[in-house]
Write a protein that holds these residues in place. Structure first.
Motif, PDB file in Angstrom:
ATOM      1  N   ALA A 153      -1.545 -21.026 -19.972  1.00 17.16           N
ATOM      2  CA  ALA A 153      -1.600 -19.944 -18.986  1.00 17.16           C
ATOM      3  C   ALA A 153      -1.128 -20.533 -17.663  1.00 17.16           C
ATOM      4  N   ALA A 154      -0.938 -19.680 -16.679  1.00 18.88           N
ATOM      5  CA  ALA A 154      -0.570 -20.170 -15.350  1.00 18.88           C
ATOM      6  C   ALA A 154      -1.612 -21.186 -14.901  1.00 18.88           C
ATOM      7  N   ALA A 155      -1.156 -22.279 -14.335  1.00 22.18           N
ATOM      8  CA  ALA A 155      -2.078 -23.350 -13.954  1.00 22.18           C
ATOM      9  C   ALA A 155      -1.701 -23.929 -12.597  1.00 22.18           C
ATOM     10  N   LEU A 156      -2.707 -24.497 -11.973  1.00 24.79           N
ATOM     11  CA  LEU A 156      -2.576 -25.105 -10.662  1.00 24.79           C
ATOM     12  C   LEU A 156      -2.828 -26.604 -10.805  1.00 24.79           C
ATOM     13  N   VAL A 157      -1.908 -27.418 -10.295  1.00 22.11           N
ATOM     14  CA  VAL A 157      -2.070 -28.877 -10.359  1.00 22.11           C
ATOM     15  C   VAL A 157      -2.002 -29.419  -8.938  1.00 22.11           C
ATOM     16  N   GLN A 158      -3.056 -30.136  -8.538  1.00 21.22           N
ATOM     17  CA  GLN A 158      -3.096 -30.744  -7.209  1.00 21.22           C
ATOM     18  C   GLN A 158      -2.585 -32.177  -7.306  1.00 21.22           C
ATOM     19  N   LEU A 159      -1.595 -32.494  -6.493  1.00 19.97           N
ATOM     20  CA  LEU A 159      -1.079 -33.861  -6.403  1.00 19.97           C
ATOM     21  C   LEU A 159      -1.500 -34.411  -5.041  1.00 19.97           C
ATOM     22  N   GLN A 160      -2.295 -35.457  -5.053  1.00 19.45           N
ATOM     23  CA  GLN A 160      -2.740 -36.019  -3.786  1.00 19.45           C
ATOM     24  C   GLN A 160      -2.416 -37.502  -3.753  1.00 19.45           C
ATOM     25  N   SER A 161      -1.488 -37.853  -2.856  1.00 21.88           N
ATOM     26  CA  SER A 161      -1.048 -39.248  -2.720  1.00 21.88           C
ATOM     27  C   SER A 161      -0.814 -39.866  -4.098  1.00 21.88           C
ATOM     28  N   LEU A 162       0.024 -39.221  -4.870  1.00 27.84           N
ATOM     29  CA  LEU A 162       0.235 -39.595  -6.270  1.00 27.84           C
ATOM     30  C   LEU A 162       1.446 -40.496  -6.448  1.00 27.84           C
ATOM     31  N   THR A 163       1.255 -41.550  -7.232  1.00 29.55           N
ATOM     32  CA  THR A 163       2.355 -42.363  -7.726  1.00 29.55           C
ATOM     33  C   THR A 163       2.231 -42.317  -9.239  1.00 29.55           C
ATOM     34  N   LEU A 164       3.247 -41.759  -9.886  1.00 28.18           N
ATOM     35  CA  LEU A 164       3.160 -41.508 -11.325  1.00 28.18           C
ATOM     36  C   LEU A 164       4.426 -41.991 -12.015  1.00 28.18           C
ATOM     37  N   ASP A 165       4.251 -42.863 -13.010  1.00 30.75           N
ATOM     38  CA  ASP A 165       5.417 -43.303 -13.768  1.00 30.75           C
ATOM     39  C   ASP A 165       5.767 -42.238 -14.808  1.00 30.75           C
ATOM     40  N   ALA A 166       6.954 -42.325 -15.339  1.00 25.71           N
ATOM     41  CA  ALA A 166       7.425 -41.339 -16.315  1.00 25.71           C
ATOM     42  C   ALA A 166       7.214 -41.854 -17.728  1.00 25.71           C
ATOM     43  N   SER A 167       7.181 -40.912 -18.663  1.00 24.92           N
ATOM     44  CA  SER A 167       7.158 -41.258 -20.078  1.00 24.92           C
ATOM     45  C   SER A 167       7.863 -40.141 -20.827  1.00 24.92           C
ATOM     46  N   GLU A 168       8.291 -40.466 -22.015  1.00 26.71           N
ATOM     47  CA  GLU A 168       8.957 -39.447 -22.836  1.00 26.71           C
ATOM     48  C   GLU A 168       7.985 -38.316 -23.185  1.00 26.71           C
ATOM     49  N   GLU A 169       6.711 -38.669 -23.438  1.00 28.03           N
ATOM     50  CA  GLU A 169       5.706 -37.649 -23.776  1.00 28.03           C
ATOM     51  C   GLU A 169       5.491 -36.674 -22.618  1.00 28.03           C
ATOM     52  N   LEU A 170       5.420 -37.178 -21.388  1.00 28.59           N
ATOM     53  CA  LEU A 170       5.261 -36.313 -20.217  1.00 28.59           C
ATOM     54  C   LEU A 170       6.465 -35.392 -20.074  1.00 28.59           C
ATOM     55  N   SER A 171       7.640 -35.953 -20.224  1.00 32.03           N
ATOM     56  CA  SER A 171       8.861 -35.167 -20.123  1.00 32.03           C
ATOM     57  C   SER A 171       8.890 -34.065 -21.185  1.00 32.03           C
ATOM     58  N   GLU A 172       8.522 -34.394 -22.432  1.00 30.24           N
ATOM     59  CA  GLU A 172       8.497 -33.401 -23.506  1.00 30.24           C
ATOM     60  C   GLU A 172       7.477 -32.311 -23.235  1.00 30.24           C
ATOM     61  N   TRP A 173       6.279 -32.688 -22.735  1.00 37.03           N
ATOM     62  CA  TRP A 173       5.240 -31.695 -22.447  1.00 37.03           C
ATOM     63  C   TRP A 173       5.724 -30.720 -21.377  1.00 37.03           C
ATOM     64  N   LEU A 174       6.347 -31.232 -20.345  1.00 37.98           N
ATOM     65  CA  LEU A 174       6.844 -30.371 -19.275  1.00 37.98           C
ATOM     66  C   LEU A 174       7.973 -29.464 -19.755  1.00 37.98           C
ATOM     67  N   ARG A 175       8.851 -29.969 -20.597  1.00 38.38           N
ATOM     68  CA  ARG A 175       9.938 -29.133 -21.139  1.00 38.38           C
ATOM     69  C   ARG A 175       9.392 -28.027 -22.032  1.00 38.38           C
ATOM     70  N   ALA A 176       8.333 -28.314 -22.778  1.00 45.86           N
ATOM     71  CA  ALA A 176       7.772 -27.340 -23.719  1.00 45.86           C
ATOM     72  C   ALA A 176       6.917 -26.282 -23.024  1.00 45.86           C
ATOM     73  N   ARG A 177       6.430 -26.572 -21.859  1.00 49.81           N
ATOM     74  CA  ARG A 177       5.546 -25.634 -21.150  1.00 49.81           C
ATOM     75  C   ARG A 177       6.336 -24.413 -20.695  1.00 49.81           C
ATOM     76  N   ARG A 178       5.820 -23.224 -21.021  1.00 53.74           N
ATOM     77  CA  ARG A 178       6.499 -21.974 -20.674  1.00 53.74           C
ATOM     78  C   ARG A 178       5.768 -21.184 -19.591  1.00 53.74           C
ATOM     79  N   GLU A 179       4.524 -21.495 -19.354  1.00 55.68           N
ATOM     80  CA  GLU A 179       3.730 -20.758 -18.369  1.00 55.68           C
ATOM     81  C   GLU A 179       3.956 -21.335 -16.968  1.00 55.68           C
ATOM     82  N   PRO A 180       3.732 -20.513 -15.923  1.00 54.93           N
ATOM     83  CA  PRO A 180       3.938 -21.004 -14.545  1.00 54.93           C
ATOM     84  C   PRO A 180       3.060 -22.209 -14.214  1.00 54.93           C
TER      85      PRO A 180
END
Length: 126
Positions: free
Chosen positions: A68-95
């Protein structure tokens, strides 16, 4: 008769310039609003990602969000990438709405910003 009057009025008027008069410059006033942590039952599902995080930790939190539509708070975030994160974001269809505060860095954070439907940030966001 009216043509004669108009002719006399035009001849008596001062010569008009071909250039329109200059307009005053546009001035915008910057406004800042305080950060407000709202609480209530009407809020969409949300999670908070802050500080230095591995992609696997962030992904565990993000996967808890419902489809469902979701809210994500990023606060002073340093985040490395991964293939799993990229796939999850590509698959997500909700706002996905991001609320950003403070500096944000890393390839994973850039993936989140790119996948977001809306990004709202305060003046400390870089």
């Amino acid at each position: 008769y009216s043509g004669t009057i108009a002719h006399e009025v035009l001849e008596a008027a001062p010569a008009a310039s071909a250039e329109p008069p200059p307009l005053p410059p546009l001035v915008y006033k910057r406004r800042s609003f305080p950060w407000y942590e709202a609480k209530g039952k009407w809020l969409p599902p949300s999670c908070r990602l802050a500080g230095g995080m591995r992609a696997s930790s962030a992904l565990r939190r993000l996967r808890r969000l419902p489809d469902a539509a979701a809210l994500v708070q990023l606060q002073s975030l340093t985040l490395d990438a991964s293939e799993e994160l990229s796939e999850w974001l590509r698959a997500r269809r909700e706002p996905l709405v991001l609320l950003c505060r403070g500096p944000v860095g890393g390839a994973g954070a850039l993936l989140l910003l790119d996948a977001a439907t809306v990004v709202v940030a305060d003046t400390t966001f870089t």
